[in-house]
Design a protein around this motif. Structure first.
Motif, mmCIF file in Angstrom:
data_model
loop_
_atom_site.group_PDB
_atom_site.id
_atom_site.type_symbol
_atom_site.label_atom_id
_atom_site.label_comp_id
_atom_site.label_asym_id
_atom_site.label_seq_id
_atom_site.Cartn_x
_atom_site.Cartn_y
_atom_site.Cartn_z
ATOM 1 N N LEU A 67 -11.626 21.776 54.563
ATOM 2 C CA LEU A 67 -10.185 21.536 54.662
ATOM 3 C C LEU A 67 -9.804 20.936 56.011
ATOM 4 O O LEU A 67 -10.070 21.526 57.060
ATOM 5 N N ILE A 68 -9.160 19.771 55.977
ATOM 6 C CA ILE A 68 -8.751 19.092 57.204
ATOM 7 C C ILE A 68 -7.763 19.948 58.000
ATOM 8 O O ILE A 68 -7.864 20.088 59.216
ATOM 9 N N ALA A 69 -6.784 20.555 57.293
ATOM 10 C CA ALA A 69 -5.779 21.383 57.977
ATOM 11 C C ALA A 69 -6.432 22.570 58.668
ATOM 12 O O ALA A 69 -6.052 22.947 59.787
ATOM 13 N N LEU A 70 -7.428 23.161 58.008
ATOM 14 C CA LEU A 70 -8.119 24.314 58.585
ATOM 15 C C LEU A 70 -8.921 23.897 59.818
ATOM 16 O O LEU A 70 -8.972 24.616 60.812
ATOM 17 N N MET A 71 -9.549 22.717 59.743
ATOM 18 C CA MET A 71 -10.283 22.195 60.908
ATOM 19 C C MET A 71 -9.370 22.086 62.125
ATOM 20 O O MET A 71 -9.728 22.511 63.222
ATOM 21 N N LYS A 72 -8.204 21.493 61.902
ATOM 22 C CA LYS A 72 -7.269 21.281 63.007
ATOM 23 C C LYS A 72 -6.858 22.614 63.636
ATOM 24 O O LYS A 72 -6.826 22.750 64.868
ATOM 25 N N ASP A 73 -6.551 23.596 62.787
ATOM 26 C CA ASP A 73 -6.165 24.917 63.299
ATOM 27 C C ASP A 73 -7.282 25.532 64.127
ATOM 28 O O ASP A 73 -7.050 26.097 65.206
ATOM 29 N N SER A 90 -11.695 11.280 57.687
ATOM 30 C CA SER A 90 -11.413 9.900 57.275
ATOM 31 C C SER A 90 -10.016 9.429 57.641
ATOM 32 O O SER A 90 -9.733 8.222 57.602
ATOM 33 N N SER A 91 -9.126 10.340 58.001
ATOM 34 C CA SER A 91 -7.740 9.938 58.308
ATOM 35 C C SER A 91 -7.577 9.440 59.745
ATOM 36 O O SER A 91 -6.526 8.912 60.107
ATOM 37 N N GLN A 92 -8.626 9.580 60.580
ATOM 38 C CA GLN A 92 -8.497 9.202 61.990
ATOM 39 C C GLN A 92 -8.718 7.703 62.204
ATOM 40 O O GLN A 92 -9.461 7.055 61.453
ATOM 41 N N GLU A 117 -17.574 15.008 53.244
ATOM 42 C CA GLU A 117 -17.412 13.592 52.899
ATOM 43 C C GLU A 117 -17.515 12.688 54.123
ATOM 44 O O GLU A 117 -17.701 11.474 53.985
ATOM 45 N N SER A 118 -17.376 13.265 55.330
ATOM 46 C CA SER A 118 -17.351 12.457 56.559
ATOM 47 C C SER A 118 -18.649 12.536 57.358
ATOM 48 O O SER A 118 -18.705 12.063 58.497
ATOM 49 N N LEU A 119 -19.681 13.110 56.771
ATOM 50 C CA LEU A 119 -20.939 13.274 57.506
ATOM 51 C C LEU A 119 -21.535 11.936 57.942
ATOM 52 O O LEU A 119 -22.232 11.860 58.955
ATOM 53 N N GLN A 120 -21.255 10.871 57.157
ATOM 54 C CA GLN A 120 -21.821 9.567 57.523
ATOM 55 C C GLN A 120 -21.319 9.084 58.876
ATOM 56 O O GLN A 120 -21.981 8.291 59.548
ATOM 57 N N PHE A 121 -20.150 9.554 59.310
ATOM 58 C CA PHE A 121 -19.609 9.133 60.612
ATOM 59 C C PHE A 121 -20.480 9.625 61.772
ATOM 60 O O PHE A 121 -20.571 8.979 62.806
ATOM 61 N N VAL A 122 -21.080 10.809 61.610
ATOM 62 C CA VAL A 122 -21.850 11.383 62.720
ATOM 63 C C VAL A 122 -23.344 11.201 62.542
ATOM 64 O O VAL A 122 -24.114 11.331 63.501
#
Length: 702
Positions: A67-73, A90-92, A117-122
């Motif tokens: 969860l993106i919201a949970l990450m931010k918190d 992916s929203s950045q 879903e964003s593992l490819q970025f790192v």
């Protein structure tokens, strides 16, 4: 790592003087390079198990979170505590991502949160040695046996191959035995140490009520909780909005919350709730993930959850401060039907339906609800909790030790390789294809329970599951298996108290609905009581219950028809016939007038049946009105269905019978013979149900 260093870090960054149960053991295992699976209930302190090691480990800790919201918190909280952390999704913007990459290269970040879903970025810049720890939060999402399966999680198995020397820490709040094993298998961590915290939240009161007049029940519930915070979970967005509006109209500070509300409004509603500006949130199940509000005093489930994992996770949002808190679940057959529709055609449909059935059994339970919850997660509680509705108003119990011993022995003889239906068939000495094919007639337990009906056995086995003596292996076609506690019954003479199952409790939801709708018997009984008081004689001297049942079934509307009722002689017809016939005519007229009558365009017999069906009459009423047998009406309705009329065949049969017939269709040597099915089920399922089920299954196949 020295204990003093761990305690100093705990105090400096998180403000705690000591660890909670299991935390220290898990953290020590991480520093030893071990893989770990952590099952720890909501509010149990899972995050510290990877956040504290991340501070002390030399390289980056990678955290997979859904969860993106949970990450931010989480990141905001860590940064506020002085721990350098960041997240990627992916929203950045690309420029923002590049800043984070540079900080990672300079070792200026300790924890990096990434969605699967964003593992490819790192992936392009991480190499073995640059990652000290991989933490996978909400790990149940990887398993199709889990309650919140997410396909994106299934790719995570490559991480262990990519970073073989890096410990993996998989964490989740709820996972049954099948899900735990599947998590370890898919993440390639078969030797992971398993840390399972107690699921017992003693401060939570558990209650289940029928889902009728829910709003009235909720307002009554809230009457003495005016200033308390709480969540009402609903299945649909529409329900959240309608319920919130009703509560506002009653003066409560309530808001609806669901994914269809814009982001800014959701954030405002969430903040208002956290800050006690709003008292009640009417929400879909998305609400509550990662919300650290400790003073939620109650949780209501307006609709039944789809499984026990989700239910446990959601009620776990109440009373995180350890103070007494209440939970209330509304249970209705319509919710079950709706959830079955949601599960249909899902990738893991069979699992979802099996877990929904277990949720339904919990809702209808006759034994301590906390025991059921704990046993589901593999935790045994010896004594009843005293803090659930069953414990506060217990049913009548009897010594069911012999019944339990027979059932447990049968499961043992079957080697835990059969589902509940086959276990019952063996206990009752049934002769069917499964029994014959596997030579189960040779078992010593074959037929030892033939004096108990099929439905009674079903209820007793559900109770044994609820009591923790038996478990359902969802990953093994729902086979029944013995738990360690079963040995106490089989070998240590432990006494088992089973709840007395009343005939009404054995009825299927369809039968219960019919009996509620068809209340003529009750009206006739009241009339009988009134006459008995007038004449000062016992009611049974007027007519016995069997006679009233026959009147309910036959619906006599003339003297000659009334004389045909068993138990009605000439004298009783002359004394009482007029009043009883009048009551029957009034009841039938009332049922007919509830809906405007539609005129049949054609005069043929099928159209007459269709017209009465559209008027809202049930099968018995149509048969009485037309003066034909019930099975004739069933035949009419199936023909009308074939002709494209809107006939809901599902309403005539219990879902359990449909599933049993579907299974039998695969097993019978002659699946085209109605007689074969009738004998297979030992006459427990009527011909009409078999015919309608086969029609539904035929359409499903086509």
């Amino acid at each position: 790592m020295k204990e003093a260093v761990l305690l100093d870090t705990l105090k400096e960054y998180f403000g705690y003087e000591k660890f909670r149960p299991l935390q220290k053991r898990i953290i020590s295992s991480v520093f030893e390079g071990q893989d770990n699976l952590v099952i720890m209930p909501t509010g149990g302190g899972k995050s510290i198990c990877y956040q504290l090691p991340a501070i002390l480990l030399p390289e980056l800790t990678l955290v997979i979170s859904p969860l993106i919201a949970l990450m931010k918190d989480q990141v905001d909280g860590l940064n506020a505590n002085g721990v350098p952390a960041a997240y990627l999704n992916s929203s950045q913007e690309e420029a923002d991502k590049e800043v984070i990459f540079q900080k990672i290269e300079k070792k200026e970040i300790k924890l990096l949160y990434v969605a699967p879903e964003s593992l490819q970025f790192v992936d392009r810049f991480l190499t073995n040695g640059k990652v000290s720890l991989i933490a996978i939060d909400e790990a149940h999402c990887i398993s199709s046996w889990g309650h919140d399966f997410r396909p994106a999680y299934t790719q995570l198995g490559y991480l262990k191959n990519r970073f073989p020397s890096t410990p993996i820490l998989a964490l989740t709040a709820t996972a049954d035995k099948a899900t735990r094993n599947d998590i370890c298998r898919q993440l390639n961590i078969p030797k992971a140490e398993k840390h399972i915290a107690s699921f017992d939240r003693k401060n939570l009161s558990l209650e289940v009520k029928p889902g009728i007049k829910r709003f009235e029940q909720i307002t009554k519930f809230l009457k003495n909780r005016i200033n308390q915070s709480g969540i009402v979970y609903c299945l649909s967005r529409k329900t959240t909005e309608e319920l919130a509006a009703k509560l506002k109209a009653k003066g409560f500070k309530a808001e609806a919350y669901h994914a269809g509300i814009d982001h800014d409004s959701r954030s405002r509603i969430q903040d208002d709730f956290i800050n006690d500006e709003k008292q009640i949130i009417c929400a879909t199940i998305a609400f509550g993930m990662g919300i650290d509000k400790s003073n939620i005093r109650w949780v209501i489930h307006y609709n039944m959850p789809k499984n026990l994992e989700g239910y446990y996770q959601e009620i776990g949002r109440a009373g995180r401060d350890g103070l007494a808190s209440d939970t209330l679940l509304f249970h209705s057959y319509s919710d079950v039907i709706q959830l079955q529709k949601f599960a249909s055609n899902a990738k893991n449909e069979e699992v979802q339906l099996a877990k929904l059935d277990r949720m339904k059994q919990y809702s209808e339970a006759l034994s301590c609800r906390r025991k059921i919850l704990l046993s589901y997660f593999g935790e045994y509680m010896e004594k009843d909790c005293g803090n659930c509705d069953i414990c506060r108003n217990p049913p009548e119990f009897f010594d069911g030790t012999v019944i339990a011993q027979k059932a447990l022995s049968c499961i043992f003889r079957l080697k835990g390789a059969e589902p509940i239906g086959t276990v019952i068939d063996v206990l009752r000495g049934s002769q069917n294809e499964v029994v014959r094919r596997n030579n189960y007639e040779q078992l010593s337990t074959y037929g030892i329970g033939n004096d108990i009906s099929w439905r009674h056995w079903q209820q007793y086995l559900i109770q044994l599951i609820n009591l923790g003596y038996v478990e359902i292996a969802f990953d093994k076609n729902n086979h029944l298996r013995l738990t360690e506690q079963a040995k106490k019954v089989l070998f240590e003479k432990e006494v088992v108290h089973l709840a007395d199952v009343k005939e009404e409790q054995l009825k299927t939801p369809v039968e219960k609905a019919e009996s509620l709708n068809n209340s003529l018997f009750e009206k006739l009984r009241q009339l009988r009581l009134k006459i008995a008081k007038e004449e000062d004689i016992p009611a049974y001297l007027i007519f016995n219950d069997a006679a009233l049942k026959d009147m309910e079934k036959q619906r006599p509307m003339s003297d000659s028809e009334f004389l045909l009722i068993d138990g009605v002689g000439r004298k009783k017809m002359e004394d009482y016939g007029y009043r009883f016939i009048k009551e029957i005519i009034a009841f039938s007229k009332d049922k007919r007038e509830k809906k405007p009558k539609k005129k049949s365009k054609k005069g043929n017999t099928l159209k007459e049946t269709l017209s009465l069906y559209n008027d809202g009459l049930n099968v018995e009423e149509i048969a009485t009105e037309r003066g034909v047998a019930k099975n004739t009406i069933y035949t009419h309705l199936m023909k009308l269905y074939d002709e494209g009329e809107e006939i809901n065949l599902h309403q005539f049969i219990p879902i359990s019978d449909l599933k049993a017939i579907e299974k039998a269709k695969e097993e019978l040597e002659n699946p085209n013979s109605l007689r074969a099915y009738f004998e297979h089920f030992e006459e427990a399922i009527p011909y009409e149900t078999i015919k309608i089920s086969l029609k539904i299954l035929e359409d499903k196949e086509n």
